[in-house]
Write a protein that holds these residues in place. Structure first.
Motif, short mmCIF file in Angstrom:
data_model
loop_
_atom_site.label_atom_id
_atom_site.label_comp_id
_atom_site.label_asym_id
_atom_site.label_seq_id
_atom_site.Cartn_x
_atom_site.Cartn_y
_atom_site.Cartn_z
N ARG A 39 6.63 -2.86 4.82
CA ARG A 39 5.52 -3.62 5.38
C ARG A 39 5.55 -3.49 6.90
O ARG A 39 6.58 -3.68 7.54
CB ARG A 39 5.64 -5.10 4.99
CG ARG A 39 4.36 -5.89 5.29
CD ARG A 39 4.64 -7.39 5.47
NE ARG A 39 5.55 -7.95 4.49
CZ ARG A 39 5.18 -8.58 3.35
NH1 ARG A 39 3.91 -8.70 3.05
NH2 ARG A 39 6.10 -9.08 2.54
N GLU A 40 4.37 -3.15 7.46
CA GLU A 40 4.24 -3.05 8.92
C GLU A 40 3.66 -4.35 9.47
O GLU A 40 2.94 -5.05 8.75
CB GLU A 40 3.34 -1.86 9.28
CG GLU A 40 3.91 -0.50 8.88
CD GLU A 40 3.04 0.65 9.36
OE1 GLU A 40 3.32 1.23 10.41
OE2 GLU A 40 2.03 0.94 8.64
N PRO A 41 3.91 -4.68 10.74
CA PRO A 41 4.72 -3.94 11.72
C PRO A 41 6.20 -4.35 11.69
O PRO A 41 6.99 -3.84 12.47
CB PRO A 41 4.08 -4.33 13.03
CG PRO A 41 3.62 -5.75 12.80
CD PRO A 41 3.20 -5.83 11.36
N GLU A 42 6.55 -5.30 10.79
CA GLU A 42 7.94 -5.79 10.79
C GLU A 42 8.93 -4.74 10.31
O GLU A 42 10.15 -4.88 10.51
CB GLU A 42 8.06 -7.02 9.88
CG GLU A 42 7.09 -8.16 10.19
CD GLU A 42 5.82 -8.02 9.38
OE1 GLU A 42 5.48 -6.87 9.00
OE2 GLU A 42 5.15 -9.03 9.13
N GLU A 117 -2.28 -0.57 2.39
CA GLU A 117 -1.78 -1.47 3.43
C GLU A 117 -0.25 -1.54 3.53
O GLU A 117 0.31 -2.50 4.03
CB GLU A 117 -2.34 -2.88 3.24
CG GLU A 117 -3.87 -2.94 3.31
CD GLU A 117 -4.38 -4.35 3.15
OE1 GLU A 117 -3.59 -5.26 2.91
OE2 GLU A 117 -5.61 -4.53 3.29
N VAL A 118 0.43 -0.52 2.99
CA VAL A 118 1.89 -0.44 3.16
C VAL A 118 2.25 0.96 3.65
O VAL A 118 1.47 1.91 3.51
CB VAL A 118 2.65 -0.76 1.85
CG1 VAL A 118 2.45 -2.20 1.44
CG2 VAL A 118 2.25 0.21 0.73
N LEU A 119 3.45 1.09 4.22
CA LEU A 119 3.96 2.36 4.70
C LEU A 119 4.92 2.93 3.67
O LEU A 119 5.83 2.25 3.21
CB LEU A 119 4.67 2.16 6.05
CG LEU A 119 5.36 3.39 6.64
CD1 LEU A 119 4.34 4.42 7.08
CD2 LEU A 119 6.26 2.97 7.82
N MET A 120 4.68 4.19 3.30
CA MET A 120 5.56 4.87 2.35
C MET A 120 6.47 5.81 3.15
O MET A 120 5.99 6.71 3.85
CB MET A 120 4.75 5.66 1.32
CG MET A 120 3.65 4.84 0.66
SD MET A 120 4.27 3.59 -0.47
CE MET A 120 4.52 4.53 -1.94
N PRO A 246 2.10 -1.58 -10.56
CA PRO A 246 2.89 -0.41 -10.16
C PRO A 246 2.35 0.18 -8.87
O PRO A 246 1.14 0.20 -8.63
CB PRO A 246 2.70 0.56 -11.35
CG PRO A 246 2.34 -0.33 -12.50
CD PRO A 246 1.57 -1.46 -11.93
N ARG A 247 3.22 0.68 -8.04
CA ARG A 247 2.85 1.21 -6.73
C ARG A 247 2.04 2.50 -6.89
O ARG A 247 2.34 3.35 -7.73
CB ARG A 247 4.11 1.49 -5.92
CG ARG A 247 3.87 1.93 -4.50
CD ARG A 247 3.21 0.84 -3.70
NE ARG A 247 4.01 -0.39 -3.70
CZ ARG A 247 3.56 -1.54 -3.20
NH1 ARG A 247 2.34 -1.61 -2.70
NH2 ARG A 247 4.32 -2.61 -3.23
N ASN A 248 0.96 2.63 -6.09
CA ASN A 248 0.12 3.83 -6.11
C ASN A 248 0.85 4.96 -5.40
O ASN A 248 1.06 4.94 -4.19
CB ASN A 248 -1.21 3.54 -5.41
CG ASN A 248 -2.16 4.72 -5.47
OD1 ASN A 248 -1.80 5.81 -5.90
ND2 ASN A 248 -3.39 4.50 -5.04
N LEU A 249 1.26 5.97 -6.17
CA LEU A 249 2.05 7.09 -5.62
C LEU A 249 1.23 8.38 -5.53
O LEU A 249 1.78 9.49 -5.56
CB LEU A 249 3.28 7.33 -6.50
CG LEU A 249 4.24 6.14 -6.66
CD1 LEU A 249 5.40 6.51 -7.59
CD2 LEU A 249 4.78 5.69 -5.30
N SER A 250 -0.10 8.23 -5.39
CA SER A 250 -0.97 9.41 -5.38
C SER A 250 -0.57 10.43 -4.32
O SER A 250 -0.64 11.64 -4.55
CB SER A 250 -2.43 8.98 -5.15
OG SER A 250 -2.89 8.19 -6.22
N PHE A 251 -0.15 9.98 -3.13
CA PHE A 251 0.15 10.88 -2.02
C PHE A 251 1.66 11.09 -1.82
O PHE A 251 2.09 11.67 -0.83
CB PHE A 251 -0.46 10.34 -0.73
CG PHE A 251 -1.95 10.24 -0.78
CD1 PHE A 251 -2.75 11.35 -0.51
CD2 PHE A 251 -2.58 9.05 -1.11
CE1 PHE A 251 -4.12 11.27 -0.56
CE2 PHE A 251 -3.95 8.96 -1.18
CZ PHE A 251 -4.73 10.07 -0.90
#
Length: 840
Positions: A39-42, A117-120, A246-251
């Motif tokens: 989670r950004e920016p933390e 809205e999350v950083l992978m 479940p987390r979207n792992l498309s990219f």
């Protein structure tokens, strides 16, 4: 094994479990890297892959909710945060980051992307300590790009590409895999190890790469599976997860592979694979498919080089594919030019199509065509028979939703086409003008061809434990030959474009014709407007004339009625008063005479024989008994005559021409009394039943004479309707009394206050046959009548409408339908507050 089959046109089984598999939501990754969801920016860790302890030395459960500083020191974090300032993270990938795990200094390739809205953050062990510079990267692929760009045609482009990708990647087999319009794939170029059997020329059904997989190929340029026998690594999340889904792992480059696809590769004997997408016109054109028969990992730099080659080839596809048909396109252009010359010298479309009907076939390389003009069809060349063509063109008109329709297998969407497959297995259609029903259809005959499939393309059906069908991957990839029937040569894009160009040119003719018609229409409309204005003036004059006539008739009627009532009142009132007044004296005198006779009989009970004889002849005893009754009956009759005279006076309201408060019920009862004779039974019908449901009403301000006339007209019409229904034996079953069945003619009168209590409503309903909507819309027009000549002038309801609406500001509405009777609703305001018209 070489097998040859002919597939009949059978009903297909709809099994789409491959298409429904949510491969982007697997919740697992491949084990050659680590995935951190942040989670950004933390930079708070929300999820981690379960192999975090193996590669980073931290227990996954304890990492949840911690900061990335758990893995990276201050210098590494600063480097990472600096890269996160870029909007497009792909431009900074990969970032070289180091981690100390169990005393060992490990270098990772860090690959970043943002989703939902999350950083992978994906970490793969680096095989090169530093990023390859742009200059070094350019030198490594410069020669390859130069070769690709110098390719002479599409086949040469594909072959050069697979050779260069195999040199860089080292895979055992590299192929170019092209999709057709239906999603099936074919190997059109191949470079392989010498010991491998060739796949070149083999076809693969669309189900081998389901829809959602093709979608992911469109989103990602490259996909690597280093070892298909890997054990999937699940993602671990804590209670502070952003979502429970479940987390979207498309990219994600580490995204786990579909179990069905793994099974598919295992059946082929493949141990590692890499796919590079080929995109043309923003659509997935094909793949550069790489197979290895032992596990094989490529670092990010090599993958980037392969991806770049795929992008360069994608750019070259447009020109190389276009060059394939260059001479053919020139030929089509020359045919179009001839047609356009005919168009430029023609005044209408039918003339054009007659001139260039044979060029129309060459324009799209068709063997037959049908030109549709409205209900007429003009065949050119080889077409289906007249009856079959008629139904086909009707079907095309109903289903041609877009500007063009084309298919090389007409039987798939129009099964009846099997009957004329020899002339129209393929169809191309354009709508020149749907409103005028102008269409052109082109046809191609069936071309039976042999397709070499890599194994049986029909996936075997397996039944799951829950009883649902499942398509399992094919196990055999031996050569499987299929004779494909009911298909024509496919329509090339240049042929489709040629048809669209012809459509545009022909539409210009239609537009020119429309422009001429618009000029004629404008002139015609101007003429019609002038005539309409004259007609409007004439209608206004006729309306005024009818209005004057109805008012004249109304005035004459009321004048005559007033004179008649005045005469009756004058001639009848005095004599009846005289009779009525003298009846009391006659009754008194007769009673005295009877008393005298009875007294005489008491004193002289034995009269002489002569008197006795006369008593018997005169029936004196009967006279004494009946004379009081006779006088009583005469009094009742005289009273009845007086009531009738009074009702006539109340109805006509002689000398009462001003608005005044009246009791509506008096007017209704007066009208009913006057019409009472018409309610009685007649030789040809029973009596008309009258139902009165009077409500409690206040006095109503109105012109009493006119309102009574309305009641008389409406009631008389109801009686006429019932008499006509009796004659024709078609009384309706409709009745205001819901509990009693209707067995006779009936009139129901209901009076009530309107909802807002500013008006009263009088509902007069009959159970005659009713009237049609056409008749109901005209009943208030002056001189409109459905009655035979001599039985009605058609002014009663017109006068009533004028009295209620125009003179009193009320409403007069009619509810009627065939078989439902008729109800007229008279609404009269309680107070006449609006300016009153002059009463005529």
């Amino acid at each position: 094994m070489d097998r040859q089959i002919t597939i009949p046109a059978l009903e297909e089984v709809d099994l789409t479990n491959c298409d429904r598999e949510p491969i982007h939501l697997s919740g697992h990754i491949q084990p050659h890297g680590v995935l951190l969801v942040v989670r950004e920016p933390e930079l708070e860790i929300l999820e981690v892959s379960e192999n975090t302890e193996d590669l980073l030395g931290v227990d996954p459960e304890s990492a949840i909710g911690r900061n990335l500083s758990l893995f990276f020191n201050r210098v590494q974090l600063k480097k990472l945060k600096l890269c996160l300032c870029n909007e497009n993270l792909k431009t900074v990938n990969p970032i070289k980051l180091s981690v100390i795990n169990k005393g060992k200094y490990l270098e990772f390739d860090c690959i970043l992307h943002r989703v939902e809205e999350v950083l992978m953050v994906e970490l793969e062990l680096a095989t090169h300590p530093e990023n390859i510079s742009v200059f070094s990267f350019y030198h490594s692929v410069r020669a390859t790009v130069s070769k690709i760009q110098s390719a002479k045609n599409l086949n040469n482009l594909c072959q050069l590409t697979v050779e260069e990708v195999r040199k860089i990647s080292g895979f055992d087999r590299v192929m170019v895999y092209q999709f057709d319009r239906e999603g099936n794939g074919a190997v059109i170029a191949e470079n392989k190890a010498e010991n491998l059997s060739p796949f070149l020329g083999l076809n693969y059904p669309s189900s081998d790469i389901p829809k959602q997989a093709r979608q992911l190929y469109s989103l990602n340029w490259l996909r690597l599976i280093p070892d298909i026998n890997y054990q999937p690594v699940p993602l671990v999340s804590g209670n502070n997860a952003v979502t429970t889904q479940p987390r979207n792992l498309s990219f994600s480059v580490l995204r786990s592979v579909s179990p069905i696809h793994i099974e598919y590769l295992q059946n082929m004997g493949v141990a590692a694979s890499m796919s590079i997408s080929l995109i043309k016109d923003k659509k997935l054109w094909g793949l550069i498919a790489c197979h290895n028969y032992t596990p094989k990992y490529l670092n990010y730099e090599l993958r980037a080089a392969c991806e770049f080659i795929g992008q360069v080839m994608s750019l070259e596809l447009q020109s190389k594919e276009g060059n394939e048909d260059y001479d053919y396109k020139l030929h089509l252009k020359s045919i179009q030019t001839k047609i356009f010359e005919d168009i430029s010298t023609s005044e209408n479309l039918s003339e054009v199509l007659f001139k260039c009907q044979h060029n129309l076939l060459e324009a799209v390389n068709a063997q037959g065509a049908a030109i549709i003009f409205g209900d007429n069809c003009y065949p050119v060349g080889k077409t289906p028979q007249e009856e079959s063509l008629k139904y086909l063109t009707k079907w095309v008109q109903e289903h041609l939703k877009k500007e063009i329709f084309y298919t090389d297998s007409l039987t798939k969407c129009y099964p009846e086409a099997e009957e004329f497959k020899d002339t129209a297995s393929g169809c191309l259609a354009v709508a020149i003008s749907p409103t005028q029903k102008i269409y052109i259809l082109w046809f191609r005959p069936e071309v039976i061809k042999t397709v070499n499939w890599a194994g049986n393309p029909n996936k075997p059906v397996q039944i799951e434990e829950d009883g649902s069908p499942r398509l399992s991957p094919r196990k055999s990839f031996e050569l499987w030959k299929e004779n494909v029937r009911y298909k024509s040569l496919p329509w090339k894009q240049c042929e489709i474009d040629a048809a669209l160009e012809l459509k545009k040119a022909m539409i210009n003719i239609v537009l020119r014709q429309v422009a001429k018609l618009e000029n004629l229409n404008r002139a015609l409309e101007a003429s019609v407007a002038r005539e309409r204005e004259k007609t409007a003036h004439l209608k206004t004059a006729m309306s005024e004339l009818k209005r004057a006539q109805t008012q004249l008739v109304q005035s004459e009627r009321m004048s005559s009625l007033g004179q008649l009532v005045s005469a009756v009142a004058y001639e009848v009132t005095n004599p009846i008063n005289f009779i009525y007044g003298n009846l009391s004296y006659a009754n008194e005198y007769s009673q005295k005479m009877i008393d005298l006779l009875q007294l005489y009989d008491q004193h002289y009970p034995s009269p002489s024989p002569e008197i006795q004889a006369q008593i018997e002849i005169a029936e004196l005893e009967f006279i004494v008994e009946d004379l009081p009754k006779l006088l009583g009956s005469m009094k009742v009759g005289a009273n009845r005559i007086r009531e009738i005279v009074q009702s006539l006076r109340n109805f006509s309201r002689i000398d009462e021409a001003e608005i005044k408060p009246i009791d509506i019920h008096d007017g209704l009862d007066s009208a009913l009394l006057i019409l009472s004779n018409r309610l009685k039974p007649k030789p040809d019908r029973p009596a008309i039943h009258l139902i009165k449901e009077y409500g409690s009403l206040p006095l109503v301000e109105c012109y009493a004479v006119q309102i009574n006339q309305v009641f008389m007209n409406v009631l008389a019409n109801a009686i006429d309707a019932l008499e006509d229904a009796f004659v024709n034996n078609n009384l309706s079953s409709h009745s205001g009394d819901k509990e009693q069945p209707v067995k006779y003619g009936q009139i129901r009168i209901v009076t009530e206050l309107c909802p807002r209590k500013k008006a009263v409503a009088v509902r007069i309903e009959d159970n005659g046959w009713g009237m049609t909507q056409t008749v109901r819309q005209k009943i208030f027009e002056p001189f409109f009548t459905t009655k035979p000549v001599g039985k009605g002038a058609g002014i009663g309801l017109a006068i009533s409408h004028e009295i209620v609406v125009e003179q009193h500001g009320g409403k007069l509405t009619c509810i009627s339908a065939p078989g439902e009777g008729t109800e007229l609703i008279i609404e009269i305001p309680l107070n006449q507050t609006h300016p009153q018209p002059t009463v005529k």
